[in-house]
Enzyme design. Structure first.
Site, PDB file in Angstrom:
ATOM      1  N   HIS A  30      -4.886  -5.447   0.879  1.00 53.87           N
ATOM      2  CA  HIS A  30      -5.307  -4.292  -0.029  1.00 53.87           C
ATOM      3  C   HIS A  30      -5.890  -4.944  -1.449  1.00 53.87           C
ATOM      4  O   HIS A  30      -6.154  -4.264  -2.314  1.00 53.87           O
ATOM      5  CB  HIS A  30      -4.206  -3.564  -0.280  1.00 53.87           C
ATOM      6  CG  HIS A  30      -4.319  -2.378   0.777  1.00 53.87           C
ATOM      7  ND1 HIS A  30      -5.083  -1.240   0.592  1.00 53.87           N
ATOM      8  CD2 HIS A  30      -3.458  -2.546   1.654  1.00 53.87           C
ATOM      9  CE1 HIS A  30      -4.579  -0.606   1.823  1.00 53.87           C
ATOM     10  NE2 HIS A  30      -3.698  -1.079   2.256  1.00 53.87           N
ATOM     11  N   LYS A  70     -10.770  -3.235   5.151  1.00 54.54           N
ATOM     12  CA  LYS A  70     -10.487  -2.199   3.887  1.00 54.54           C
ATOM     13  C   LYS A  70     -11.637  -2.258   3.072  1.00 54.54           C
ATOM     14  O   LYS A  70     -12.751  -1.526   3.305  1.00 54.54           O
ATOM     15  CB  LYS A  70      -9.354  -2.562   3.424  1.00 54.54           C
ATOM     16  CG  LYS A  70      -8.129  -2.199   4.420  1.00 54.54           C
ATOM     17  CD  LYS A  70      -6.841  -2.379   4.057  1.00 54.54           C
ATOM     18  CE  LYS A  70      -6.000  -1.679   5.096  1.00 54.54           C
ATOM     19  NZ  LYS A  70      -5.043  -2.506   5.553  1.00 54.54           N
ATOM     20  N   SER A 100       0.927  -1.270  -0.071  1.00 52.82           N
ATOM     21  CA  SER A 100       0.156  -0.074  -0.066  1.00 52.82           C
ATOM     22  C   SER A 100       0.973   1.279  -0.042  1.00 52.82           C
ATOM     23  O   SER A 100       0.241   2.313  -0.501  1.00 52.82           O
ATOM     24  CB  SER A 100      -1.059  -0.070   1.227  1.00 52.82           C
ATOM     25  OG  SER A 100      -0.152  -0.099   2.429  1.00 52.82           O
TER      26      SER A 100
HETATM   27  C1  LIG Z   1      -4.265  -2.806   6.721  1.00 57.99           C
HETATM   28  C2  LIG Z   1      -3.311  -3.782   6.810  1.00 57.99           C
HETATM   29  C3  LIG Z   1      -3.294  -4.831   7.774  1.00 57.99           C
HETATM   30  C4  LIG Z   1      -3.933  -4.951   9.093  1.00 57.99           C
HETATM   31  O1  LIG Z   1      -5.217  -5.018   8.886  1.00 57.99           O
HETATM   32  P1  LIG Z   1      -6.526  -4.845   9.813  1.00 57.99           P
HETATM   33  O2  LIG Z   1      -7.475  -5.665   9.709  1.00 57.99           O
HETATM   34  O3  LIG Z   1      -6.644  -3.385   9.721  1.00 57.99           O
HETATM   35  O4  LIG Z   1      -5.599  -5.082  11.285  1.00 57.99           O
HETATM   36  C5  LIG Z   1      -2.420  -6.083   7.639  1.00 57.99           C
HETATM   37  N1  LIG Z   1      -1.564  -6.179   6.285  1.00 57.99           N
HETATM   38  C6  LIG Z   1      -1.642  -5.108   5.430  1.00 57.99           C
HETATM   39  C7  LIG Z   1      -0.846  -5.257   4.393  1.00 57.99           C
HETATM   40  C8  LIG Z   1      -2.418  -3.946   5.675  1.00 57.99           C
HETATM   41  O5  LIG Z   1      -2.658  -3.303   4.729  1.00 57.99           O
END
Ligand SMILES: *Cc1c(COP(=O)(O)O)cnc(C)c1O
Length: 397
Positions: A213, A245, A185
């Site tokens: 993502h 997300k 990201s």
């Molecule tokens: C946002 C994200 C996480 C964490 O996910 P949450 O469910 O918000 O704790 C883990 N890995 C990646 C690559 C992320 O972008």
């Protein structure tokens, strides 16, 4: 007497002095394409709510109903008395959606990575990790006593090198785990998962992908990066993802074999020792799967918006980096200028945050925009117009 807490103020001040402190914006009301941030109506350009599901009526309805039928809390951790029918229904639905034998839902994606990774590899094992992997992977890796190797970002040759080095180890490693983000990201690029899967297979290693993502964005109907590359069970053994997300709610999961699920739920301390999702969360997540299965337009719209915005920005002469997903960077270079661009955008009605050192290299500061399926053509034209005006003003284009 020396104040034992004096470091709090000092270390915070150090961050402020380097402009590395977070100034937290206040979202007033729902996360929608147009929303109120710190008292100003702005176009939301930096939320991970890719499909705008956080306000989907079907999901809201299921969440409300779950409050009435199941209450507001689950009352326990999952293994004791905190597994409700809704949690199990969500896991069944998710496994089906992902085309996997089994899924295990965690409280968050962070809890999934930090809970499971340290159990998958320990003493006598090796974890090989992309240098730009997410912090929750890094923390998970830090909790193991396994050996660690880092390969250069998305560099398949370097990964091969690390695997060859590992093979020379005597006594041999018990097992090798390769971990990568699916979509990165910060750098907005994608892991070469097909080639990684082949390498992993050649070397008898497990492959673990964090698809936070990618789910809801890539692959057939938003099924994620494994689907995007046409890979299957034998190629990527652990698919990890999040409901926070594109799914628009909160929660994490790992999906794979039934053996993986049995192992993960008996061993992940985050899953065993921390309370389970409130019923409304589980119900809303089930609703998200309903929506992804029944309303394919959201993922299609997301890509339409992405293509339109990226093309318009490139036509204006903006550098949108290596982006191949709905995360579209607007490269600026200098950190101060990137911050200035973000401030000016906010003044003009666009909320998009700068990504600066140490999140990216010092000369690679950028504004990171994230597209959303619910943006209209008019919204995008408005944004492009503002970017053009301010871009010229600041000498970026
Ligand atoms: C946002 C994200 C996480 C964490 O996910 P949450 O469910 O918000 O704790 C883990 N890995 C990646 C690559 C992320 O972008």
């Amino acid at each position: 007497m020396r104040d034992p807490t004096s470091f709090l103020k000092k270390e915070y001040q150090d961050l402020v002095d380097q402009s590395l402190d977070w100034r937290i914006a206040k979202l007033q009301g729902a996360s929608t394409p147009w929303c109120n941030v710190d008292g100003k109506r702005v176009l939301m350009f930096c939320s991970n709510n890719y499909l705008s599901l956080s306000n989907h009526p079907h999901m809201k309805e299921l969440a409300k109903r779950a409050v009435d039928t199941h209450g507001v809390g689950s009352g326990s951790v999952r293994p004791i008395a905190g597994t409700m029918d809704l949690h199990l229904e969500l896991e069944e639905r998710l496994a089906k959606f992902k085309g996997r034998p089994a899924s295990l839902v965690y409280q968050t994606g962070f809890a999934a990575n930090s809970g499971l990774i340290p159990q998958l590899a320990g003493k006598g094992d090796l974890i090989i990790s992309d240098e730009l992997n997410h912090g929750s992977i890094i923390d998970g890796v830090r909790l193991t006593s396994a050996d660690r190797a880092i390969f250069k970002h998305c560099d398949i040759d370097d990964l091969a090198l690390k695997l060859e080095e590992a093979e020379r180890k005597d006594p041999a490693y018990r097992r090798i785990l390769i971990i990568t983000d699916g979509v990165f990201s910060m750098d907005e690029d994608m892991a070469p998962l097909d080639r990684m899967a082949k390498l992993a297979k050649d070397h008898g290693a497990m492959l673990y992908v964090d698809d936070a993502h990618g789910e809801g964005v890539l692959g057939e109907g938003g099924r994620g990066i494994v689907s995007h590359f046409g890979l299957g069970h034998n190629d990527v053994q652990v698919e990890m993802g999040t409901f926070s997300k594109a799914f628009g709610v909160v929660g994490g999961h790992v999906s794979g074999s039934q053996d993986l699920k049995n192992f993960a739920l008996n061993k992940s301390r985050t899953w065993l020792l921390s309370g389970s999702h409130p019923p409304a969360v589980a119900a809303a997540c089930i609703g998200a799967i309903d929506v992804l299965e029944n309303e394919p337009q959201h993922v299609r719209n997301l890509w339409k918006r992405t293509d339109r915005f990226r093309k318009a920005m490139r036509d204006l002469g903006f550098d949108t980096g290596r982006s191949v997903t709905p995360i579209i960077p607007v490269m600026v270079g200098d950190s101060a200028k990137a911050k200035r661009l973000s401030e000016r955008l906010y003044q003009e009605g666009i909320f998009a945050l700068p990504i600066v050192f140490p999140m990216v290299a010092k000369d690679k500061a950028r504004i990171r925009t994230i597209m959303n399926a619910a943006l209209t053509d008019e919204d995008l034209d408005f944004a492009v117009g503002k970017f053009e005006m301010i871009g010229r003003e600041l000498g970026i284009i």
